[in-house]
Scaffold this motif. Structure first.
Motif, PDB file in Angstrom:
ATOM      1  N   HIS A  78       1.892  -0.979  -1.871  1.00  0.00           N
ATOM      2  CA  HIS A  78       1.650  -2.358  -1.426  1.00  0.00           C
ATOM      3  C   HIS A  78       1.975  -3.327  -2.567  1.00  0.00           C
ATOM      4  O   HIS A  78       1.492  -3.177  -3.691  1.00  0.00           O
ATOM      5  N   GLU A  81       8.119  -3.708  -5.274  1.00  0.00           N
ATOM      6  CA  GLU A  81       9.499  -4.006  -4.893  1.00  0.00           C
ATOM      7  C   GLU A  81      10.316  -2.738  -4.710  1.00  0.00           C
ATOM      8  O   GLU A  81      11.065  -2.598  -3.740  1.00  0.00           O
ATOM      9  N   THR A 102       5.400  -0.116   3.943  1.00  0.00           N
ATOM     10  CA  THR A 102       5.558  -1.373   3.215  1.00  0.00           C
ATOM     11  C   THR A 102       7.024  -1.803   3.262  1.00  0.00           C
ATOM     12  O   THR A 102       7.847  -1.160   3.903  1.00  0.00           O
ATOM     13  N   ASP A 103       7.336  -2.869   2.533  1.00  0.00           N
ATOM     14  CA  ASP A 103       8.718  -3.321   2.424  1.00  0.00           C
ATOM     15  C   ASP A 103       9.406  -2.743   1.190  1.00  0.00           C
ATOM     16  O   ASP A 103      10.539  -3.125   0.877  1.00  0.00           O
ATOM     17  N   GLU A 141      18.555   0.878   5.586  1.00  0.00           N
ATOM     18  CA  GLU A 141      17.436   1.342   6.408  1.00  0.00           C
ATOM     19  C   GLU A 141      17.829   2.654   7.065  1.00  0.00           C
ATOM     20  O   GLU A 141      18.814   2.717   7.800  1.00  0.00           O
ATOM     21  N   ARG A 283       9.810   2.387  12.763  1.00  0.00           N
ATOM     22  CA  ARG A 283       9.744   2.015  11.348  1.00  0.00           C
ATOM     23  C   ARG A 283      10.680   2.901  10.529  1.00  0.00           C
ATOM     24  O   ARG A 283      10.455   4.105  10.416  1.00  0.00           O
ATOM     25  N   ARG A 286      13.334   2.476   3.797  1.00  0.00           N
ATOM     26  CA  ARG A 286      14.304   1.651   3.087  1.00  0.00           C
ATOM     27  C   ARG A 286      14.750   2.357   1.803  1.00  0.00           C
ATOM     28  O   ARG A 286      13.915   2.753   0.987  1.00  0.00           O
TER      29      ARG A 286
END
Length: 356
Positions: A78, A81, A102-103, A141, A283, A286
């Motif tokens: 969380h 980066e 998360t991203d 992705e 989902r 990445r």
């Protein structure tokens, strides 16, 4: 960075200040050389003002001063980066469990054997760290799978899982044969006895599915793979389906125990007479790409594939053709039968001492 203005209330500068960049390290701490490499990377990141985060079970071995420490879990990435992986594909898959919710993007240094997921080689770590510092990377992705387990009545058991590489429906007892019925989009396709069935992603096509005889699929292709393992049947070929397909594996109520294994890390039992539905997950995972190397070039380098025609090597007589395997794809040199690495021109010109 914004400086406090005269008369500004306390904390105003903090509100305007951008949040610090954070990088999570996932490290195979069982090898001293990997730990040393990861420590060096952590020092470089800290010097650049990037906050380094470590996992609790790795922090003691890493011993990085000033690093954040957090437990392993979905919250570990969380606010992060990039997740930097130092290890093999197993370490990468562990990192994917943290990053998926998360991203955060994942990238890694391949310190295992083949290592298709972690694309950076140890000698290029400095370039990878520099790319992270300058934000010079692209994010892909990757398609993932969602597996739902249903009981004999067709009701979800509430136990499901996901996978980046593959979902394996497999027998539990070595001495038994697992009978399965396969369906695609609700239409029965075939049935046979086997050790198991693999439902794989393009990313996972170079992993377990590859060992089971499945095709290699470029990771940017959107598709689902269905690969039987040790099937006792005349028709048990690997299948490639639409990415929107639902793959169903049903097991009979004959007492043979079956289970779902996701990426070899998460296991769910299949009830007697139950079935497993596998579909594309909403989902993705990445992946941060630091260099533009084509997947085909990586395939050649990882497997040492011969990329020159067999006629390009000078013949050593019937039954003694010069092998062209283990080609260096960076220089184009060829390993000849005497073990020497020669350029294509030298191979075409014959042996330097005049031998055939």
């Amino acid at each position: 960075m914004t400086q406090p203005q005269p008369g500004a209330p306390a904390g105003a500068a903090d509100e305007d200040r951008p949040a610090p960049r954070r990088v999570l390290l996932a490290v195979h701490t069982g090898r001293a050389d990997i730990v040393g490499l990861a420590r060096s990377a952590a020092a470089r990141l800290a010097e650049a003002g990037i906050v380094v985060r470590l996992l609790e079970d790795e922090a003691e071995a890493m011993a990085v001063p000033g690093a954040e420490v957090c437990p392993f879990g979905p919250d570990a990435a969380h606010g992060v980066e990039v997740v930097l992986v130092f290890g093999g594909d197993g370490t990468f898959l562990r990192a994917a469990e943290m990053a998926r919710s998360t991203d955060a993007a994942i990238t890694g240094v391949n310190l295992g054997r083949v290592g298709f997921l972690a694309e950076t080689e140890p000698e290029a770590v400095e370039e990878m760290i520099a790319a992270v510092q300058r934000c010079e990377y692209a994010v892909e992705e990757r398609l993932t799978l969602e597996a739902t387990v249903l009981d004999a009545e067709g009701r979800p058991t509430g136990e499901g899982t996901w996978a980046l590489n593959e979902v394996s429906v497999e027998k539990v007892e070595r001495s038994r044969v697992l009978d399965v019925v396969l369906e695609v989009d609700g239409h029965p396709l075939t049935s046979f006895g086997c050790d198991g069935i693999l439902c794989a992603t393009p990313t996972g096509s170079t992993a377990y599915a590859f060992s089971a005889g499945g095709p290699v699929v470029w990771p940017d292709v959107e598709a689902l793979l269905l690969v039987p393992t040790n099937a006792h049947a005349l028709f048990a070929r690997p299948l490639v389906t639409s990415p929107t397909s639902v793959l169903t594996i049903a097991v009979p109520p004959d007492g043979t125990r079956a289970r779902v294994s996701a990426d070899g890390r998460r296991v769910v039992d299949v009830p007697d007479g139950g079935r497993v539905e596998v579909r594309r997950s909403e989902r993705p995972v990445r992946i941060a790409r630091m260099n533009p190397t084509a997947f085909g070039d990586r395939l050649v380098a990882k497997f040492g594939l011969p990329v020159r025609g067999f006629r390009d090597a000078r013949s050593h007589g019937p039954g003694h053709e010069a092998p062209t395997g283990r080609t260096n794809v960076l220089t184009g040199d060829v390993n000849t039968s005497d073990g020497a690495l020669r350029t294509p021109e030298e191979v075409g010109g014959g042996h330097p001492d005049g031998k055939a």
